[in-house]
Design an enzyme around this catalytic site. Structure first.
Site, mmCIF file in Angstrom:
data_model
loop_
_atom_site.group_PDB
_atom_site.id
_atom_site.type_symbol
_atom_site.label_atom_id
_atom_site.label_comp_id
_atom_site.label_asym_id
_atom_site.label_seq_id
_atom_site.Cartn_x
_atom_site.Cartn_y
_atom_site.Cartn_z
ATOM 1 C CE1 TYR A 186 50.203 43.823 28.438
ATOM 2 C CE2 TYR A 186 50.753 42.368 30.242
ATOM 3 C CZ TYR A 186 51.133 43.104 29.157
ATOM 4 O OH TYR A 186 52.444 43.123 28.777
ATOM 5 N NE ARG A 244 43.528 50.787 57.902
ATOM 6 C CZ ARG A 244 42.339 50.691 57.298
ATOM 7 N NH1 ARG A 244 41.628 49.590 57.411
ATOM 8 N NH2 ARG A 244 41.856 51.705 56.604
ATOM 9 C CD GLN A 295 43.530 35.899 27.967
ATOM 10 O OE1 GLN A 295 42.856 35.529 27.005
ATOM 11 N NE2 GLN A 295 44.821 35.722 28.023
ATOM 12 C CB ALA A 296 42.779 39.421 34.012
ATOM 13 C CG ASN A 297 46.740 38.170 29.882
ATOM 14 O OD1 ASN A 297 46.207 37.091 30.053
ATOM 15 N ND2 ASN A 297 46.551 38.892 28.790
ATOM 16 C CG HIS A 357 53.098 42.422 21.578
ATOM 17 N ND1 HIS A 357 53.407 41.969 22.827
ATOM 18 C CD2 HIS A 357 54.180 42.129 20.805
ATOM 19 C CE1 HIS A 357 54.604 41.405 22.820
ATOM 20 N NE2 HIS A 357 55.103 41.498 21.598
ATOM 21 C CG HIS A 380 50.569 47.985 25.285
ATOM 22 N ND1 HIS A 380 50.950 46.886 26.019
ATOM 23 C CD2 HIS A 380 50.647 49.044 26.114
ATOM 24 C CE1 HIS A 380 51.229 47.267 27.257
ATOM 25 N NE2 HIS A 380 51.052 48.573 27.341
ATOM 26 C CE LYS A 394 47.071 43.984 24.378
ATOM 27 N NZ LYS A 394 48.448 43.897 23.898
ATOM 28 N NE ARG A 426 54.373 37.989 18.918
ATOM 29 C CZ ARG A 426 53.369 38.533 19.557
ATOM 30 N NH1 ARG A 426 53.320 38.506 20.870
ATOM 31 N NH2 ARG A 426 52.390 39.120 18.900
ATOM 32 C CG ASP A 427 58.481 41.395 20.986
ATOM 33 O OD1 ASP A 427 57.459 41.085 20.340
ATOM 34 O OD2 ASP A 427 58.447 41.643 22.203
ATOM 35 N NE ARG A 477 57.488 40.830 29.473
ATOM 36 C CZ ARG A 477 57.673 39.512 29.461
ATOM 37 N NH1 ARG A 477 57.197 38.791 28.459
ATOM 38 N NH2 ARG A 477 58.317 38.913 30.443
#
Length: 195
Positions: A132, A23, A47-49, A62, A119, A72, A167-168, A59
């Site tokens: 995350y 399955r 929080q979950a992202n 941070h 990270h 995280k 931003r980065d 990315r």
């Protein structure tokens, strides 16, 4: 599941047991009692992202101000990423070092980073989806970044055409963040428990 400390104190790799049959596959992504026993404290989910990135997108790096910091728990649920943990804690014996783990939808490993660690990741495939779980909610005024192409860090990103956010691109180098007093102190991070 197996939870293994990485060379940078405060970071762990999580290797789940995958149960396969005709399955598909089932696995436990997170189990509180095993995690707490391995790490020494519970992970408070606030929080979950999910981020979905094209191949070559980088990315990070941070992090959030400590206190309160932001721990995280990160995994890749689709595609593959080169996930990077950077020790940006002033006074840490591994300050300025980085460690990378491939996260993908085959091995289904995860990484946990305690508050104060930097990270970032690089998408190795198109539509790489990273989930995350965070110990605190996002607050723009507490969010910080270090330039992911900083020559002092010398992260060996495994793609030729790197794509960064504005931003980065505008983030300071590690030395610049240190000089500006933006990096978290190691002692404050060690004293912090995700309670």
């Amino acid at each position: 599941m197996k939870i293994t400390p990485l060379a940078i104190a405060g970071a762990w790799e999580v290797s789940p047991v995958q149960n396969r049959d005709d399955r598909g596959v089932f696995l436990e992504l997170y189990r509180d009692e095993q995690f707490s026993a391995a790490v020494g404290y519970a992970f408070p989910l606030a929080q979950a992202n999910v981020s979905v990135s094209a191949k070559g997108v980088v990315r990070g790096i941070h992090y959030a101000d400590v206190p309160p910091g932001q721990a995280k728990y990160v995994t890749c649920v689709q595609g593959a990423v080169f996930d990077v943990i950077v020790d940006i804690r002033v006074g840490s014996p591994t300050f300025g070092r980085w460690e990378a783990i491939r996260l993908d939808d085959t091995e289904r490993h995860a990484v946990y980073l305690s508050s104060g660690l930097g990270h970032g990741f690089c998408a190795l495939t198109d539509n790489a989806a990273v989930t995350y779980f965070c110990s605190t909610t996002y607050h723009p005024s507490r969010e910080r970044a270090v330039h992911p192409l900083d020559s002092q860090l010398a992260i060996d990103w495994p793609v030729d055409d790197i794509r960064l956010s504005s931003r980065d691109m505008g983030a300071p180098s590690l030395a610049g963040a240190l000089e500006a007093g933006l990096l978290p102190p190691f002692d404050s991070c060690r004293a912090r428990r995700e309670a």
